[in-house]
Design a protein around this motif. Sequence first.
Motif, mmCIF file in Angstrom:
data_model
loop_
_atom_site.group_PDB
_atom_site.id
_atom_site.type_symbol
_atom_site.label_atom_id
_atom_site.label_comp_id
_atom_site.label_asym_id
_atom_site.label_seq_id
_atom_site.Cartn_x
_atom_site.Cartn_y
_atom_site.Cartn_z
ATOM 1 N N ALA A 173 3.421 -49.256 36.036
ATOM 2 C CA ALA A 173 4.090 -50.244 35.196
ATOM 3 C C ALA A 173 3.662 -50.153 33.735
ATOM 4 O O ALA A 173 4.448 -50.418 32.826
ATOM 5 C CB ALA A 173 3.821 -51.650 35.732
ATOM 6 N N SER A 174 2.402 -49.791 33.491
ATOM 7 C CA SER A 174 1.914 -49.617 32.119
ATOM 8 C C SER A 174 0.728 -48.664 32.138
ATOM 9 O O SER A 174 0.108 -48.428 33.173
ATOM 10 C CB SER A 174 1.519 -50.965 31.501
ATOM 11 N N GLY A 175 0.433 -48.126 30.959
ATOM 12 C CA GLY A 175 -0.649 -47.156 30.873
ATOM 13 C C GLY A 175 -0.242 -45.823 31.471
ATOM 14 O O GLY A 175 0.898 -45.361 31.285
ATOM 15 N N LYS A 176 -1.144 -45.201 32.202
ATOM 16 C CA LYS A 176 -0.856 -43.922 32.854
ATOM 17 C C LYS A 176 -1.826 -43.729 34.003
ATOM 18 O O LYS A 176 -2.824 -44.446 34.128
ATOM 19 C CB LYS A 176 -0.969 -42.768 31.859
ATOM 20 N N ALA A 177 -1.508 -42.752 34.857
ATOM 21 C CA ALA A 177 -2.362 -42.477 36.008
ATOM 22 C C ALA A 177 -2.514 -40.974 36.161
ATOM 23 O O ALA A 177 -1.648 -40.189 35.741
ATOM 24 C CB ALA A 177 -1.756 -43.079 37.273
ATOM 25 N N HIS A 178 -3.631 -40.558 36.755
ATOM 26 C CA HIS A 178 -3.925 -39.141 36.952
ATOM 27 C C HIS A 178 -3.763 -38.803 38.435
ATOM 28 O O HIS A 178 -4.415 -39.389 39.296
ATOM 29 C CB HIS A 178 -5.356 -38.818 36.501
ATOM 30 N N PHE A 179 -2.893 -37.823 38.719
ATOM 31 C CA PHE A 179 -2.632 -37.409 40.096
ATOM 32 C C PHE A 179 -3.004 -35.940 40.277
ATOM 33 O O PHE A 179 -2.767 -35.115 39.376
ATOM 34 C CB PHE A 179 -1.165 -37.619 40.451
ATOM 35 N N HIS A 180 -3.562 -35.647 41.424
ATOM 36 C CA HIS A 180 -3.932 -34.273 41.757
ATOM 37 C C HIS A 180 -3.079 -33.840 42.952
ATOM 38 O O HIS A 180 -3.500 -33.927 44.106
ATOM 39 C CB HIS A 180 -5.429 -34.192 42.091
ATOM 40 N N PHE A 181 -1.857 -33.415 42.658
ATOM 41 C CA PHE A 181 -0.930 -33.059 43.711
ATOM 42 C C PHE A 181 -1.338 -31.742 44.375
ATOM 43 O O PHE A 181 -1.659 -30.759 43.701
ATOM 44 C CB PHE A 181 0.489 -32.944 43.160
ATOM 45 N N ASN A 182 -1.332 -31.730 45.679
ATOM 46 C CA ASN A 182 -1.569 -30.538 46.508
ATOM 47 C C ASN A 182 -3.024 -30.082 46.553
ATOM 48 O O ASN A 182 -3.484 -29.586 47.571
ATOM 49 C CB ASN A 182 -0.678 -29.368 46.065
ATOM 50 N N ASN A 183 -3.759 -30.197 45.439
ATOM 51 C CA ASN A 183 -5.170 -29.800 45.459
ATOM 52 C C ASN A 183 -5.950 -30.602 44.414
ATOM 53 O O ASN A 183 -5.364 -31.216 43.521
ATOM 54 C CB ASN A 183 -5.325 -28.296 45.207
ATOM 55 N N GLU A 184 -7.255 -30.562 44.511
ATOM 56 C CA GLU A 184 -8.106 -31.391 43.669
ATOM 57 C C GLU A 184 -8.110 -30.955 42.205
ATOM 58 O O GLU A 184 -8.330 -31.753 41.306
ATOM 59 C CB GLU A 184 -9.543 -31.382 44.202
ATOM 60 N N GLU A 185 -7.883 -29.680 41.939
ATOM 61 C CA GLU A 185 -7.971 -29.163 40.575
ATOM 62 C C GLU A 185 -6.745 -29.518 39.733
ATOM 63 O O GLU A 185 -6.814 -29.609 38.508
ATOM 64 C CB GLU A 185 -8.145 -27.641 40.593
ATOM 65 N N ASN A 186 -5.633 -29.683 40.377
ATOM 66 C CA ASN A 186 -4.386 -29.939 39.661
ATOM 67 C C ASN A 186 -4.347 -31.382 39.150
ATOM 68 O O ASN A 186 -4.190 -32.318 39.920
ATOM 69 C CB ASN A 186 -3.191 -29.673 40.594
ATOM 70 N N ASP A 187 -4.504 -31.564 37.835
ATOM 71 C CA ASP A 187 -4.520 -32.895 37.229
ATOM 72 C C ASP A 187 -3.210 -33.113 36.481
ATOM 73 O O ASP A 187 -2.958 -32.490 35.463
ATOM 74 C CB ASP A 187 -5.713 -33.026 36.273
#
Length: 288
Positions: free
Chosen positions: A55-69
């Motif tokens: 809804a506001s700000g931002k978020a960090h996702f690591h899709f498929n593996n831990e290194e992918n930010d």
Amino acid sequence: MYINSGYYNNSHQDFKDKSKPLIVGSCGTYKISSYPKLPTYRPRGRLDYQIIYIASGKAHFHFNNEENDTVIPAGNMVIYRPKEFQKYEYYGVDKTEVYWIHFTGSDVKLILRQYGITDDMRTFFVGSSLEYERIFKRIISELQRCQTNYEEMISMLLRHLLIIINRQLTKKRILRNEYLDNEMDLAAQYFNDNYNTEINIEEYATSRGMSISWFIRNFKEYTGITPMQYIVSTRITNAQTLLETTTYSISEIGRIVGYDNPLYFSRIFHKHKGFSPSNYRKQVDKDV
């Protein structure tokens, strides 16, 4: 940090259930500001589906593996399917606010496709709208209060959310932006709230800093009809309801919906419904 959530049967355990087409398991919200970091790590995923709305700000996702930010900004939604790797973080410095919902059921995949969320979609832009937040908050409340038939209610609310998402995903991008959508939403709401009064379309447009021609053109693009057609349609629809459900006289109903002249009201009603108000009422009484 602020957190508010609700769980089906007050259980925090994720589950898979195919007894019904769509079942909501949990729903909640986080607001991260003073708290430095809120991480989630589920290497084996969950048994259910999850949609996260930033809804506001931002978020960090690591899709498929831990290194992918991958940084996902506000106005986007992220979907996780059963048993998918999950790792993501919210940071206080980003002033992140998110809403999330978990759901399962026998027809989830088909339902998501029906509303435009295809099997290959991971993230999708839906824009910022209080409508999303209102739906999420209503689901949370229903889960917390557990009133009669709340399971059915939260399932319907999730479908409502999916419908709103689908409208955003499929509508034309031309002449569409947050400013325009907001202005047309405000106009439609103003007309709904004041349809039975004298509304000067040009004065309304001017009060919102728009030219009358630009406003009419974009309102029609947004709703399919002109502002005056929208107002008249609202008046006739409400007059129809009053004719069906009350014993008010035709003149009284005309005044209630905004027509002081009963003859003019009858003429307008006949034009839209093919019956005069009195004949329409007779037809309704005949059908009962």
